[in-house]
Design a protein around this motif. Structure first.
Motif, PDB file in Angstrom:
ATOM      1  N   ARG A   1      -4.269  14.973   5.157  1.00 46.28           N
ATOM      2  CA  ARG A   1      -4.671  16.290   4.636  1.00 46.28           C
ATOM      3  C   ARG A   1      -3.460  17.173   4.401  1.00 46.28           C
ATOM      4  O   ARG A   1      -3.436  18.335   4.773  1.00 46.28           O
ATOM      5  N   LEU A   2      -2.445  16.588   3.795  1.00 44.32           N
ATOM      6  CA  LEU A   2      -1.242  17.365   3.486  1.00 44.32           C
ATOM      7  C   LEU A   2      -1.619  18.504   2.556  1.00 44.32           C
ATOM      8  O   LEU A   2      -2.272  18.286   1.539  1.00 44.32           O
ATOM      9  N   ASP A   3      -1.177  19.704   2.909  1.00 45.36           N
ATOM     10  CA  ASP A   3      -1.488  20.869   2.102  1.00 45.36           C
ATOM     11  C   ASP A   3      -0.374  21.047   1.067  1.00 45.36           C
ATOM     12  O   ASP A   3       0.595  21.777   1.280  1.00 45.36           O
TER      13      ASP A   3
ATOM     14  N   TRP B   1      -7.836   7.408   9.297  1.00 40.74           N
ATOM     15  CA  TRP B   1      -7.972   6.324   8.325  1.00 40.74           C
ATOM     16  C   TRP B   1      -8.827   6.796   7.156  1.00 40.74           C
ATOM     17  O   TRP B   1      -9.822   7.498   7.351  1.00 40.74           O
ATOM     18  N   ILE B   2      -8.470   6.377   5.973  1.00 38.83           N
ATOM     19  CA  ILE B   2      -9.357   6.543   4.825  1.00 38.83           C
ATOM     20  C   ILE B   2     -10.525   5.569   5.040  1.00 38.83           C
ATOM     21  O   ILE B   2     -10.334   4.462   5.555  1.00 38.83           O
ATOM     22  N   ASP B   3     -11.715   5.983   4.649  1.00 39.39           N
ATOM     23  CA  ASP B   3     -12.916   5.145   4.814  1.00 39.39           C
ATOM     24  C   ASP B   3     -12.702   3.722   4.309  1.00 39.39           C
ATOM     25  O   ASP B   3     -12.339   3.542   3.153  1.00 39.39           O
ATOM     26  N   GLY B   4     -12.934   2.766   5.177  1.00 40.45           N
ATOM     27  CA  GLY B   4     -12.875   1.364   4.750  1.00 40.45           C
ATOM     28  C   GLY B   4     -11.491   0.748   4.825  1.00 40.45           C
ATOM     29  O   GLY B   4     -11.354  -0.481   4.731  1.00 40.45           O
ATOM     30  N   ALA B   5     -10.447   1.581   4.989  1.00 44.12           N
ATOM     31  CA  ALA B   5      -9.085   1.041   4.951  1.00 44.12           C
ATOM     32  C   ALA B   5      -8.769   0.228   6.211  1.00 44.12           C
ATOM     33  O   ALA B   5      -8.080  -0.787   6.156  1.00 44.12           O
ATOM     34  N   GLU B   6      -9.306   0.683   7.352  1.00 46.11           N
ATOM     35  CA  GLU B   6      -9.006  -0.008   8.607  1.00 46.11           C
ATOM     36  C   GLU B   6      -9.591  -1.423   8.595  1.00 46.11           C
ATOM     37  O   GLU B   6      -8.907  -2.397   8.960  1.00 46.11           O
ATOM     38  N   SER B   7     -10.832  -1.550   8.150  1.00 45.47           N
ATOM     39  CA  SER B   7     -11.421  -2.900   8.151  1.00 45.47           C
ATOM     40  C   SER B   7     -10.782  -3.774   7.081  1.00 45.47           C
ATOM     41  O   SER B   7     -10.672  -4.989   7.251  1.00 45.47           O
TER      42      SER B   7
ATOM     43  N   PHE C   1       0.825  -1.197   0.000  1.00 50.87           N
ATOM     44  CA  PHE C   1       0.000   0.000   0.000  1.00 50.87           C
ATOM     45  C   PHE C   1       0.860   1.247   0.000  1.00 50.87           C
ATOM     46  O   PHE C   1       1.911   1.305   0.657  1.00 50.87           O
ATOM     47  N   ASP C   2       0.359   2.243  -0.686  1.00 46.39           N
ATOM     48  CA  ASP C   2       0.814   3.604  -0.476  1.00 46.39           C
ATOM     49  C   ASP C   2       0.172   4.048   0.847  1.00 46.39           C
ATOM     50  O   ASP C   2      -0.832   3.478   1.271  1.00 46.39           O
ATOM     51  N   LEU C   3       0.751   5.050   1.489  1.00 49.39           N
ATOM     52  CA  LEU C   3       0.200   5.461   2.784  1.00 49.39           C
ATOM     53  C   LEU C   3      -0.754   6.658   2.637  1.00 49.39           C
ATOM     54  O   LEU C   3      -1.960   6.539   2.827  1.00 49.39           O
ATOM     55  N   ASP C   4      -0.189   7.780   2.233  1.00 46.69           N
ATOM     56  CA  ASP C   4      -0.958   9.027   2.191  1.00 46.69           C
ATOM     57  C   ASP C   4      -1.966   9.045   1.046  1.00 46.69           C
ATOM     58  O   ASP C   4      -1.586   8.871  -0.104  1.00 46.69           O
ATOM     59  N   GLY C   5      -3.223   9.233   1.371  1.00 43.82           N
ATOM     60  CA  GLY C   5      -4.251   9.281   0.336  1.00 43.82           C
ATOM     61  C   GLY C   5      -4.770   7.897  -0.028  1.00 43.82           C
ATOM     62  O   GLY C   5      -5.700   7.768  -0.820  1.00 43.82           O
ATOM     63  N   THR C   6      -4.147   6.876   0.559  1.00 46.66           N
ATOM     64  CA  THR C   6      -4.584   5.506   0.259  1.00 46.66           C
ATOM     65  C   THR C   6      -5.102   4.860   1.540  1.00 46.66           C
ATOM     66  O   THR C   6      -6.292   4.602   1.677  1.00 46.66           O
ATOM     67  N   LEU C   7      -4.210   4.622   2.521  1.00 48.26           N
ATOM     68  CA  LEU C   7      -4.689   4.099   3.814  1.00 48.26           C
ATOM     69  C   LEU C   7      -5.028   5.239   4.761  1.00 48.26           C
ATOM     70  O   LEU C   7      -5.956   5.144   5.553  1.00 48.26           O
ATOM     71  N   ALA C   8      -4.221   6.297   4.686  1.00 44.48           N
ATOM     72  CA  ALA C   8      -4.382   7.385   5.655  1.00 44.48           C
ATOM     73  C   ALA C   8      -4.572   8.721   4.955  1.00 44.48           C
ATOM     74  O   ALA C   8      -4.022   8.952   3.881  1.00 44.48           O
ATOM     75  N   ASP C   9      -5.363   9.551   5.604  1.00 46.85           N
ATOM     76  CA  ASP C   9      -5.562  10.904   5.101  1.00 46.85           C
ATOM     77  C   ASP C   9      -4.907  11.873   6.073  1.00 46.85           C
ATOM     78  O   ASP C   9      -5.377  12.064   7.187  1.00 46.85           O
TER      79      ASP C   9
ATOM     80  N   MET D   1       5.017  16.128   9.439  1.00 50.06           N
ATOM     81  CA  MET D   1       4.807  15.759  10.841  1.00 50.06           C
ATOM     82  C   MET D   1       3.463  16.285  11.342  1.00 50.06           C
ATOM     83  O   MET D   1       2.767  15.595  12.074  1.00 50.06           O
ATOM     84  N   GLN D   2       3.114  17.514  10.902  1.00 51.32           N
ATOM     85  CA  GLN D   2       1.786  18.049  11.268  1.00 51.32           C
ATOM     86  C   GLN D   2       0.696  17.144  10.712  1.00 51.32           C
ATOM     87  O   GLN D   2      -0.280  16.825  11.379  1.00 51.32           O
ATOM     88  N   GLY D   3       0.875  16.740   9.461  1.00 50.88           N
ATOM     89  CA  GLY D   3      -0.104  15.875   8.802  1.00 50.88           C
ATOM     90  C   GLY D   3      -0.216  14.536   9.507  1.00 50.88           C
ATOM     91  O   GLY D   3      -1.315  14.019   9.719  1.00 50.88           O
ATOM     92  N   ALA D   4       0.938  13.988   9.883  1.00 49.02           N
ATOM     93  CA  ALA D   4       0.956  12.677  10.532  1.00 49.02           C
ATOM     94  C   ALA D   4       0.207  12.724  11.861  1.00 49.02           C
ATOM     95  O   ALA D   4      -0.500  11.787  12.233  1.00 49.02           O
TER      96      ALA D   4
END
Ligand SMILES: [Mg+2]
Length: 194
Positions: A17-19, A68-74, A7-15, A60-63
């Protein structure tokens, strides 16, 4: 069909909200150029260090506020339950990625971050994860939300799956599979839902 996932992390499993717009403005990185590629081509070490610290601050602020992105945790829980190994390959720093993994409880032992391998679209990280699980890249699936994820997969000889929650990603033609929600990935992997 598949025996392991990356998996990619940002935008895939986790959001997180990196600006990205603010990161571009603050580093001076032009639209259309990847931040890491921009960093690499800066002439002076001082400029590079400054741009790097800007990116680090945002990451680090984003982290810290990642969700979780919807559905990624399950989906991840389902992978654990079905003993389907999965790893993470991210362009984020190891520190930011670890913080996200820890705060969300992402259950994987394998993280390839920016310091660990050449950045996507280079396939190095995918090859590393495949090697870790002793799998062939062709038996695995690389899941991500951006062009770099799909290109890295193609470069590694790994099938790719675009996560496209809005359904309008311009990168869809580069992917072997496209999903809009994670239950579609469960369906693709196991023929059922989480
Ligand atoms: Mg991403």
């Amino acid at each position: 069909m598949f025996r392991g996932i990356v998996f990619d992390l940002d935008g895939t499993l986790a959001d997180s909200r990196l600006d990205f717009a603010a990161m571009r403005t603050e580093t001076g990185c032009p639209e259309g150029t990847g931040l890491l590629e921009f960093l690499e081509h800066l002439d002076s070490d001082t400029e590079r260090a400054r741009a790097h610290s800007v990116i680090h601050k945002y990451e680090m602020q984003g982290a810290e506020r990642a969700t979780w992105i919807d559905g990624a945790e399950s989906l991840c829980s389902l992978l654990v339950k079905r003993s389907m190994p999965f790893g993470l390959f991210t362009r984020n720093s190891r520190e930011a990625a670890l913080l996200m993994m820890e705060s969300l409880g992402i259950p994987t032992p394998v993280l390839v971050a920016r310091e660990d391998a050449a950045a996507k679209p280079d396939p190095e990280g995918l090859l590393h994860i495949a090697g870790h699980f002793e799998l062939d890249t062709a038996e695995m699936l690389c899941v991500g939300d951006f062009r770099y994820d799909l290109e890295a997969a193609a470069n590694a000889g790994m099938p790719s799956c675009l996560f496209d929650p809005t359904g309008d990603s311009p990168h869809a033609p580069l992917a072997d599979f496209v999903i809009n929600r994670f239950d579609e990935l469960a369906q693709l992997l196991f023929g059922d839902s989480p």
